[in-house]
Design a protein around this motif. Structure first.
Motif, mmCIF file in Angstrom:
data_model
loop_
_atom_site.group_PDB
_atom_site.id
_atom_site.type_symbol
_atom_site.label_atom_id
_atom_site.label_comp_id
_atom_site.label_asym_id
_atom_site.label_seq_id
_atom_site.Cartn_x
_atom_site.Cartn_y
_atom_site.Cartn_z
ATOM 1 N N ASN A 149 0.822 -1.209 0.000
ATOM 2 C CA ASN A 149 0.000 0.000 0.000
ATOM 3 C C ASN A 149 0.861 1.266 0.000
ATOM 4 O O ASN A 149 0.552 2.244 -0.680
ATOM 5 C CB ASN A 149 -0.923 0.000 1.214
ATOM 6 N N ARG A 150 1.935 1.230 0.786
ATOM 7 C CA ARG A 150 2.806 2.402 0.804
ATOM 8 C C ARG A 150 3.488 2.573 -0.551
ATOM 9 O O ARG A 150 3.736 3.702 -0.997
ATOM 10 C CB ARG A 150 3.843 2.282 1.920
ATOM 11 N N ALA A 151 3.785 1.472 -1.210
ATOM 12 C CA ALA A 151 4.370 1.553 -2.550
ATOM 13 C C ALA A 151 3.419 2.268 -3.508
ATOM 14 O O ALA A 151 3.855 3.037 -4.376
ATOM 15 C CB ALA A 151 4.695 0.157 -3.072
ATOM 16 N N ALA A 152 2.126 2.030 -3.359
ATOM 17 C CA ALA A 152 1.144 2.706 -4.212
ATOM 18 C C ALA A 152 1.182 4.215 -3.979
ATOM 19 O O ALA A 152 1.063 5.006 -4.922
ATOM 20 C CB ALA A 152 -0.251 2.158 -3.931
ATOM 21 N N CYS A 153 1.344 4.623 -2.717
ATOM 22 C CA CYS A 153 1.465 6.057 -2.408
ATOM 23 C C CYS A 153 2.712 6.632 -3.052
ATOM 24 O O CYS A 153 2.677 7.706 -3.666
ATOM 25 C CB CYS A 153 1.519 6.265 -0.895
ATOM 26 N N HIS A 154 3.831 5.932 -2.903
ATOM 27 C CA HIS A 154 5.084 6.419 -3.487
ATOM 28 C C HIS A 154 4.968 6.530 -5.003
ATOM 29 O O HIS A 154 5.489 7.482 -5.605
ATOM 30 C CB HIS A 154 6.232 5.474 -3.124
ATOM 31 N N LEU A 155 4.296 5.571 -5.623
ATOM 32 C CA LEU A 155 4.140 5.610 -7.081
ATOM 33 C C LEU A 155 3.314 6.830 -7.487
ATOM 34 O O LEU A 155 3.657 7.528 -8.453
ATOM 35 C CB LEU A 155 3.465 4.323 -7.558
ATOM 36 N N ALA A 156 2.245 7.099 -6.746
ATOM 37 C CA ALA A 156 1.398 8.249 -7.050
ATOM 38 C C ALA A 156 2.138 9.562 -6.823
ATOM 39 O O ALA A 156 1.880 10.555 -7.516
ATOM 40 C CB ALA A 156 0.137 8.211 -6.193
ATOM 41 N N LEU A 157 3.081 9.569 -5.875
ATOM 42 C CA LEU A 157 3.842 10.780 -5.560
ATOM 43 C C LEU A 157 5.140 10.883 -6.354
ATOM 44 O O LEU A 157 5.949 11.786 -6.124
ATOM 45 C CB LEU A 157 4.159 10.806 -4.057
ATOM 46 N N ALA A 158 5.357 9.926 -7.273
ATOM 47 C CA ALA A 158 6.564 9.894 -8.115
ATOM 48 C C ALA A 158 7.836 9.676 -7.305
ATOM 49 O O ALA A 158 8.920 10.079 -7.723
ATOM 50 C CB ALA A 158 6.684 11.168 -8.958
ATOM 51 N N ASN A 159 7.707 9.014 -6.154
ATOM 52 C CA ASN A 159 8.884 8.614 -5.370
ATOM 53 C C ASN A 159 9.262 7.199 -5.804
ATOM 54 O O ASN A 159 8.993 6.216 -5.096
ATOM 55 C CB ASN A 159 8.582 8.655 -3.866
ATOM 56 N N TYR A 160 9.860 7.102 -6.987
ATOM 57 C CA TYR A 160 9.992 5.797 -7.623
ATOM 58 C C TYR A 160 10.936 4.850 -6.880
ATOM 59 O O TYR A 160 10.661 3.653 -6.763
ATOM 60 C CB TYR A 160 10.438 5.981 -9.074
ATOM 61 N N ARG A 161 12.033 5.366 -6.379
ATOM 62 C CA ARG A 161 12.967 4.486 -5.661
ATOM 63 C C ARG A 161 12.307 3.916 -4.407
ATOM 64 O O ARG A 161 12.423 2.721 -4.134
ATOM 65 C CB ARG A 161 14.245 5.246 -5.297
ATOM 66 N N SER A 162 11.612 4.761 -3.661
ATOM 67 C CA SER A 162 10.924 4.284 -2.461
ATOM 68 C C SER A 162 9.853 3.264 -2.826
ATOM 69 O O SER A 162 9.613 2.309 -2.081
ATOM 70 C CB SER A 162 10.294 5.463 -1.719
ATOM 71 N N CYS A 163 9.226 3.450 -3.975
ATOM 72 C CA CYS A 163 8.194 2.518 -4.417
ATOM 73 C C CYS A 163 8.766 1.119 -4.627
ATOM 74 O O CYS A 163 8.252 0.142 -4.090
ATOM 75 C CB CYS A 163 7.545 3.028 -5.706
ATOM 76 N N TRP A 164 9.854 1.041 -5.410
ATOM 77 C CA TRP A 164 10.346 -0.318 -5.673
ATOM 78 C C TRP A 164 11.043 -0.932 -4.456
ATOM 79 O O TRP A 164 11.109 -2.158 -4.327
ATOM 80 C CB TRP A 164 11.200 -0.392 -6.930
ATOM 81 N N LEU A 165 11.519 -0.110 -3.539
ATOM 82 C CA LEU A 165 12.076 -0.665 -2.305
ATOM 83 C C LEU A 165 10.974 -1.282 -1.449
ATOM 84 O O LEU A 165 11.161 -2.358 -0.862
ATOM 85 C CB LEU A 165 12.804 0.423 -1.517
ATOM 86 N N ASP A 166 9.811 -0.619 -1.380
ATOM 87 C CA ASP A 166 8.687 -1.205 -0.654
ATOM 88 C C ASP A 166 8.210 -2.479 -1.331
ATOM 89 O O ASP A 166 7.886 -3.470 -0.664
ATOM 90 C CB ASP A 166 7.531 -0.194 -0.570
ATOM 91 N N CYS A 167 8.166 -2.468 -2.651
ATOM 92 C CA CYS A 167 7.753 -3.667 -3.377
ATOM 93 C C CYS A 167 8.737 -4.818 -3.144
ATOM 94 O O CYS A 167 8.332 -5.975 -2.987
ATOM 95 C CB CYS A 167 7.641 -3.374 -4.867
ATOM 96 N N ALA A 168 10.018 -4.499 -3.122
ATOM 97 C CA ALA A 168 11.024 -5.544 -2.869
ATOM 98 C C ALA A 168 10.839 -6.139 -1.482
ATOM 99 O O ALA A 168 10.965 -7.357 -1.281
ATOM 100 C CB ALA A 168 12.424 -4.951 -3.013
ATOM 101 N N ALA A 169 10.510 -5.269 -0.486
ATOM 102 C CA ALA A 169 10.276 -5.767 0.870
ATOM 103 C C ALA A 169 9.059 -6.679 0.895
ATOM 104 O O ALA A 169 9.056 -7.721 1.572
ATOM 105 C CB ALA A 169 10.081 -4.586 1.824
ATOM 106 N N ALA A 170 8.011 -6.308 0.156
ATOM 107 C CA ALA A 170 6.809 -7.150 0.107
ATOM 108 C C ALA A 170 7.103 -8.487 -0.571
ATOM 109 O O ALA A 170 6.633 -9.539 -0.123
ATOM 110 C CB ALA A 170 5.703 -6.410 -0.644
ATOM 111 N N LEU A 171 7.889 -8.444 -1.648
ATOM 112 C CA LEU A 171 8.209 -9.683 -2.368
ATOM 113 C C LEU A 171 9.113 -10.596 -1.555
ATOM 114 O O LEU A 171 9.085 -11.819 -1.736
ATOM 115 C CB LEU A 171 8.847 -9.349 -3.713
ATOM 116 N N ARG A 172 9.915 -10.031 -0.659
ATOM 117 C CA ARG A 172 10.702 -10.898 0.229
ATOM 118 C C ARG A 172 9.791 -11.660 1.193
ATOM 119 O O ARG A 172 10.079 -12.792 1.562
ATOM 120 C CB ARG A 172 11.724 -10.067 0.999
ATOM 121 N N LEU A 173 8.696 -11.011 1.573
ATOM 122 C CA LEU A 173 7.734 -11.672 2.451
ATOM 123 C C LEU A 173 6.851 -12.637 1.677
ATOM 124 O O LEU A 173 6.449 -13.679 2.198
ATOM 125 C CB LEU A 173 6.862 -10.617 3.140
#
Length: 413
Positions: free
Chosen positions: A161-185
């Motif tokens: 969910n936080r990745a979706a916020c980062h994507l909407a705010l154009a914080n692209y690096r933070s977005c894929w870091l959150d996605c990577a954390a989710a994919l590790r889980l």
């Protein structure tokens, strides 16, 4: 948050504390009829009596309602203290719900903050377990395997969910870091695959975007958002490949022309040199004309005419090797600043070029430029030819001064 809102929330927290304390008052502490009529301070204010403003805010900051330093403090145990009771999972479920409410109305920055609070709580729990500590609920009961699994599922959802916020705010690096954390889980999280692919594509990390998108499609081949992302990735890849091919062709052409130019200069015995600080010459450059790709073309030199006695200059954009100095002086002289008519025409001036050893070589006005440069005595510096122009009557005196100055410079060296 403005001052009025902060004040309102402080009053609400204090009233809540009053109600909680009133519900636990023992009969022995019930005030007498006389005492009941007396005005009294709320218990929360009594508790804070004598404290400084900073101390009061430090206490309030321990409550999730007022917490402002959560991002800077990984120790989130305060979230389960004082006014906020419940398990870590319950607290994070509340943060997630509040974040979702903000997200629905496009309050992406606020939603991100709520999701972040939940992430920090659960990450703190994970760190405790990583250190070998046992996590417990507020009553001290150790978390079961099922509870831990639910916490991790919640942490995964918060990251996505936080990745979706980062994507909407154009914080692209933070977005894929959150996605990577989710994919590790959970390596099968489709939303994480999609959002990280979009974030990576936004910064032209096309290969990585393609990899994560392909991983998602391997899990769900018919996923429409992923298929659309894959199409956009392929389109961008083609565009970047075309741009790369054009750039590579441009570089190859420039290198080929540079080699032809070097060969042409060497064949004509014309020495050149570059300095650390070449002059700004706009679009003027040493080149083969009219066709820079044909070695049979003519060399053309950017040329500066220097008038040392008046500290003036003129520029010849292209002085071709087959042309003479007279060809250009015919349209340059007299210069507009020549009030005394000392430079009336080509016959009134003498022209010189500096030699490689610091001397001067007089240029004939009817001699082709190649005949002057082909002697090997004149060095073309930074692709620019420099010619000194003086009134003939004053040329000898200037030449003597020039040579003495050059001799003095050599002596200093």
């Amino acid at each position: 948050m403005d001052v009025d809102e902060i004040s309102r929330r402080i009053e609400e927290a204090m009233d809540l504390a009053c109600q909680q304390q009133a519900s636990t008052v023992s009969p022995a502490s019930v005030p007498t009829e006389t005492e009941a009529t007396k005005p009294s301070m709320p218990p929360a204010r009594v508790a804070n009596a004598g404290k400084t403003v900073d101390e009061v805010w430090a206490e309030l900051n321990k409550s999730p309602l007022f917490m402002t330093e959560l991002e800077e403090n990984d120790d989130t145990a305060a979230l389960q203290a004082l006014s906020y009771e419940g398990t870590a999972l319950e607290n994070c479920a509340d943060f997630k719900e509040r974040g979702n409410d903000c997200f629905k109305v496009r309050g992406y920055a606020d939603a991100r903050e709520f999701y972040t609070k939940g992430v920090l709580v659960l990450v703190a729990e994970e760190r405790k377990r990583a250190r070998g500590e046992t996590t417990t609920d507020p009553d001290g009961v150790p978390d079961s395997d099922e509870e831990i699994a639910r916490q991790r599922a919640m942490l995964e959802a918060l990251h996505v969910n936080r990745a979706a916020c980062h994507l909407a705010l154009a914080n692209y690096r933070s977005c894929w870091l959150d996605c990577a954390a989710a994919l590790r889980l959970n390596p099968r999280n489709i939303k994480a695959c999609y959002r990280s692919a979009r974030a990576l594509l936004a910064v032209d990390r096309v290969d990585e975007a393609d990899d994560v998108c392909a991983a998602g499609l391997a899990l769900d081949p018919d996923n429409k958002p992923l298929r659309e992302a894959a199409a956009d990735i392929a389109k961008r890849a083609r565009l970047l490949a075309a741009k790369k091919a054009v750039e590579e062709a441009r570089i190859a052409t420039a290198q080929h022309r540079e080699k032809l130019l070097e060969a042409a200069l060497a064949a004509r015995n014309i020495p050149t040199r570059r300095t650390d600080k070449p002059p700004e010459m706009a679009d003027m450059k040493l080149a083969l004309v009219p066709d820079p790709d044909d070695p049979r073309s003519t060399l053309s030199f950017p040329t500066v005419l220097l008038y040392p006695l008046q500290m003036e200059s003129d520029v010849i954009k292209g002085f071709e090797e087959t042309q003479s100095l007279g060809d250009h002086l015919a349209y340059i002289l007299p210069p507009p600043w020549d009030e005394k008519a000392a430079y009336g025409n080509a016959a009134a001036v003498s022209c010189f070029v500096e030699t490689r050893d610091g001397g001067l070589l007089k240029m004939g006005k009817r001699v082709p430029l190649l005949q002057v440069l082909g002697t090997g005595r004149v060095e073309v510096v930074d692709e620019v030819l420099r010619i000194f122009v003086l009134p003939t009557a004053e040329a000898d005196a200037w030449v003597t001064l020039f040579k003495s100055q050059r001799a003095a410079q050599k002596g200093v060296r």
